[in-house]
Design an enzyme around this catalytic site. Structure first.
Site, PDB file in Angstrom:
ATOM      1  N   HIS A 168      -0.557  -5.125   2.980  1.00  0.00           N
ATOM      2  CA  HIS A 168       0.250  -3.955   3.325  1.00  0.00           C
ATOM      3  C   HIS A 168       1.516  -4.320   4.080  1.00  0.00           C
ATOM      4  O   HIS A 168       2.411  -3.479   4.223  1.00  0.00           O
ATOM      5  CB  HIS A 168      -0.582  -2.939   4.126  1.00  0.00           C
ATOM      6  N   ASP A 232     -10.360   4.003  -1.043  1.00  0.00           N
ATOM      7  CA  ASP A 232     -10.838   3.094  -0.007  1.00  0.00           C
ATOM      8  C   ASP A 232     -11.175   1.698  -0.500  1.00  0.00           C
ATOM      9  O   ASP A 232     -11.429   0.809   0.304  1.00  0.00           O
ATOM     10  CB  ASP A 232     -12.057   3.707   0.687  1.00  0.00           C
ATOM     11  N   SER A 308      -1.215  -6.795  12.539  1.00  0.00           N
ATOM     12  CA  SER A 308      -1.724  -6.801  11.169  1.00  0.00           C
ATOM     13  C   SER A 308      -1.323  -8.088  10.454  1.00  0.00           C
ATOM     14  O   SER A 308      -0.190  -8.548  10.576  1.00  0.00           O
ATOM     15  CB  SER A 308      -1.161  -5.613  10.390  1.00  0.00           C
TER      16      SER A 308
END
EC number: 3.4.21.-
Length: 375
Positions: A168, A232, A308
Site C-alpha cells: 500500500h 479483506d 508501515s
C-alpha cells in the site's frame, strides 16, 4: 517437478511448510525451523498499459476483518493461489508488466537442478517506542537495515539491491500512488562528513542525521493485493519488493518463513520504522503477538503511520551455522478495529512471510529457485 494442481494434498503441501523440523528438539534455544519449500516460477509475462500514478499515498491500511474473520476464510485453491502470487512489475520509465506464475513441489533429488468511523489509536497505554539516536546505533545492524521511502513509508534492506515494504506504500489496490514512478529510498547518514559543525561527542543532544537517496529501478507487487484490496483478502498480500538502481553497500537482513507465534522467542516480535509523529527519527519497538492466522500476525506494538512497511523480525538460533541470526518474518501493514464478542478491539497487523510468499519474494531477489530452498 511434482504436483497435481487442484489435489487437496498438493494444496496442503503448498500452504504448509514441507518437512518442517522441530524448532526445539534437544536444544533449549529457540531455533529456526528447517523447511523444504515450494517453488514459485514465472510462466508468462505480458505488457500492460502505463498507469496514471494518481492514487494518494496511504501511510496505513485499515480493515474490519479481525482474527476470527480471517480464520473462518477458506484457504485458497491452487488456481486462486497462482492468481494471488502472480505479480505486476513497474519500471522506472513508467512501463509495467504482469507475470503469471506456476507453483510446484520438488521431488526428492530435483533441488539441485536449475464500518463506524473511529479515531484510530495505534499507541496502547504508555508509549513504549524508543527513538534511536546516535550514529553508533543508527548506522549499525540491525537498525541500519531500516530505510525511508519517498512516499512516506518504511522499508527494510533484504539484499544488496532490494528493499521489502508494504504494497500500500506504492499501490492503493487500483493504481500506483503519486511519486512511485520516481520512487526513492532514503538511507540515514551523518549530516557532517568530517564532524565539523556536528554535536560534540559529549553533548547530550542527538547527532544530526540526513537522508541519502537512491532511485528505485523497478517494483514488484503481488496480484493478491491488486485484485483483493477491495475486500479483506488484500491485506494478506500487502507486501512489495523494490529493486534499487545501485547497491546500497550496507548489511541487510535476510527474509525467513514465519514460525508459529508460540515458537517465537518469548512470543515477541521487533520492528523499527519512521513513524510520522517523530519526523526524522527511527523508532524501535517490540511486543507480544496477540493472535495469528495463516497470513497475518496480530499485535499491539505501538506504531504510527509512516511505520508501515517496516520489516518485522525475530532473532533465533541457526543450527547449521551454530549462531544467532535475525530474519524478517513479516511486514508491518497497519491498523484494525474489529468486533470481538460484540466489543470493539484494535490491533496492529503484520503480513506473515509464509512458505509461498517466501518462495515468491526470494525468486524476485535471486532470479532463480535453486537459491530459495531454505526458509
Amino acid at each position: 517437478m511434482a504436483g497435481t494442481p487442484g489435489h487437496p494434498i498438493f494444496l496442503l503441501l503448498l500452504l504448509r511448510a514441507i518437512g518442517q523440523v522441530s524448532p526445539y528438539s534437544t536444544h533449549w534455544k529457540p531455533t529456526w525451523p528447517a523447511y523444504r519449500l515450494p517453488v514459485v516460477l514465472p510462466q508468462s509475462t505480458f505488457n500492460l498499459a502505463k498507469p496514471d500514478f494518481g492514487a494518494e499515498a496511504k501511510l496505513e491500511v485499515s480493515s474490519s476483518c479481525g482474527p476470527q474473520c480471517h480464520k473462518g476464510t477458506p484457504l485458497p485453491t491452487y488456481e486462486e493461489a497462482k492468481q494471488y502470487l502472480s505479480y505486476e512489475t513497474l519500471y522506472a520509465n513508467g512501463s509495467r508488466t504482469e507475470t503469471q506464475v506456476g507453483i510446484y513441489v520438488l521431488r526428492s533429488g530435483e533441488e539441485q537442478s536449475s464500518g463506524k468511523s473511529r479515531r484510530k489509536r495505534q499507541i496502547y497505554g504508555y508509549d513504549s517506542r524508543f527513538s534511536i539516536f546516535g550514529k553508533d546505533f543508527l548506522l549499525n545492524y540491525p537498525f541500519s537495515t531500516s530505510v525511508k521511502l519517498s512516499t512516506g513509508c518504511t522499508g527494510t534492506l533484504v539484499a544488496e539491491k532490494h528493499v521489502l515494504t508494504a504494497a500500500h506504500c506504492i499501490h492503493d489496490g487500483k493504481t500506483y500512488v503519486k511519486g512511485t514512478q520516481k520512487l526513492r529510498v532514503g538511507f540515514l547518514k551523518p549530516k557532517f562528513k568530517d564532524g565539523r559543525g556536528a554535536n560534540d561527542s559529549h553533548s547530550a543532544l542527538p547527532e544530526k542525521m540526513k537522508f541519502q537517496w537512491i532511485r528505485v529501478k523497478r517494483t514488484h507487487v503481488p496480484k493478491g493485493w491488486i485484485k483483493g484490496n477491495a475486500n479483506d483478502i488484500g491485506m494478506d498480500y500487502d507486501y512489495a519488493l523494490l529493486e534499487l538502481k545501485k547497491p546500497h553497500k550496507r548489511k541487510f537482513m535476510k527474509i525467513g518463513v514465519s514460525p508459529p507465534a508460540k515458537q517465537l522467542p518469548g512470543g515477541r516480535i521487533h520492528f523499527s520504522g519512521y513513524d510520522n509523529d517523530r519526523p526524522g527519527n527511527l523508532v524501535y519497538r517490540f511486543c507480544d503477538v496477540q493472535d495469528e492466522t495463516y497470513d497475518l500476525l496480530y499485535q499491539q506494538c505501538d506504531a504510527q503511520p509512516g511505520a508501515s512497511g517496516s520489516g518485522v523480525y525475530v532473532r533465533m538460533w541457526k543450527r547449521q551455522q551454530q549462531k544467532w541470526e535475525r530474519k524478517i518474518i513479516g511486514i508491518f501493514s497497519g491498523h484494525q478495529w474489529v468486533d470481538v464478542n460484540g466489543s470493539p478491539q484494535d490491533f496492529n497487523v503484520a503480513v506473515r512471510i509464509t512458505p509461498l510468499k517466501y518462495a515468491q519474494i526470494c525468486y524476485w531477489i535471486k532470479g532463480n529457485y535453486v537459491d530459495c530452498r531454505e526458509g
